[in-house]
Scaffold this active site. Structure first.
Site, short mmCIF file in Angstrom:
data_model
loop_
_atom_site.label_atom_id
_atom_site.label_comp_id
_atom_site.label_asym_id
_atom_site.label_seq_id
_atom_site.Cartn_x
_atom_site.Cartn_y
_atom_site.Cartn_z
N ARG A 80 47.51 37.63 41.93
CA ARG A 80 47.19 38.92 42.35
C ARG A 80 47.97 39.53 43.33
O ARG A 80 48.22 38.61 44.54
CB ARG A 80 45.54 38.76 42.94
CG ARG A 80 45.27 40.19 43.45
CD ARG A 80 43.82 40.69 43.72
NE ARG A 80 43.45 41.65 44.37
CZ ARG A 80 42.50 42.10 44.80
NH1 ARG A 80 41.30 41.27 44.33
NH2 ARG A 80 42.31 43.36 45.31
N ARG A 89 44.49 44.60 39.02
CA ARG A 89 44.54 43.48 39.41
C ARG A 89 44.43 42.25 38.36
O ARG A 89 43.61 42.29 37.47
CB ARG A 89 43.39 43.31 40.46
CG ARG A 89 42.03 43.15 40.32
CD ARG A 89 41.19 43.56 41.34
NE ARG A 89 41.53 45.24 41.50
CZ ARG A 89 40.37 45.69 42.47
NH1 ARG A 89 39.30 45.15 43.04
NH2 ARG A 89 40.88 46.98 42.81
N ASP A 92 39.99 39.66 40.53
CA ASP A 92 39.13 40.28 41.98
C ASP A 92 37.95 39.37 41.89
O ASP A 92 37.28 39.17 41.09
CB ASP A 92 38.90 41.60 41.66
CG ASP A 92 38.20 42.12 42.95
OD1 ASP A 92 38.67 41.90 44.12
OD2 ASP A 92 37.19 42.85 42.76
N ASP A 94 34.81 38.74 44.41
CA ASP A 94 33.74 38.88 45.69
C ASP A 94 32.55 38.14 45.66
O ASP A 94 32.09 37.77 44.69
CB ASP A 94 33.32 40.36 45.39
CG ASP A 94 34.63 41.54 45.34
OD1 ASP A 94 35.57 41.40 46.18
OD2 ASP A 94 34.44 42.47 44.66
#
Length: 165
Positions: A80, A89, A92, A94
């Site tokens: 990334r 991307r 990702d 989170d």
């Protein structure tokens, strides 16, 4: 301690990026997975490809700060590069929620501040942790999602990972 991570990919071999990240997360402790959802991009530049998204439930002793470092390492391992906010991307990752409680720091907020607005987060989270999603989440969350399968189809959603088939 229970923690939930949201994973998404819309560049390259999206399935492989997700599988590799989940394999790495197994080293932190037991994991469970939601189904994989294909979703439209939310925000960011026009013309992006669709995302594959899932939620991973972890049982880990890592702190929120340690988990953030792990998320960044997983993203880096997938190649990334951060060019623009909400841009395409490879991966990702989170932190969505942690049993340890809220965190409110400039670079880290847990629960994730926008998770309830995003259907690509709430739909897979509802599979694994219905206790964490409000009953009216579908009225408030934006975006289109559709289940496209499981990282490990023979095991089904919610199952602990095993070798890909």
């Amino acid at each position: 301690m229970r923690a939930y991570l949201g994973l998404g990919s819309n560049v390259g071999d999206r399935w492989a990026h997700l599988r590799d990240a989940v394999h790495s997360l197994e080293g932190l402790g037991p994991v469970r997975l939601s189904n994989v959802y294909e979703t439209d991009p939310v925000g960011g530049p026009p013309g992006q490809g669709s995302y594959l998204n899932l939620v991973v439930e972890l049982d880990t002793d890592a702190s929120a700060r340690e988990l953030l470092g792990i998320c960044h390492r997983l993203e880096s391992a997938a190649g990334r590069v951060r060019h623009e906010r909400w841009g395409p991307r490879t991966l990702d990752v989170d932190i969505l929620w942690m049993e340890a409680g809220p965190v409110d720091e400039p670079d880290l907020q847990v629960p994730h501040p926008r998770m309830s607005e995003r259907r690509f987060v709430m739909a897979p989270l509802a599979e694994l942790a219905p206790d964490l999603v409000p009953p009216d989440w579908q009225d408030r969350a934006e975006g289109r999602v559709s289940v496209v399968g499981s990282l490990w189809p023979s095991r089904g959603a919610g199952a602990a990972p095993g070798p890909p088939r």
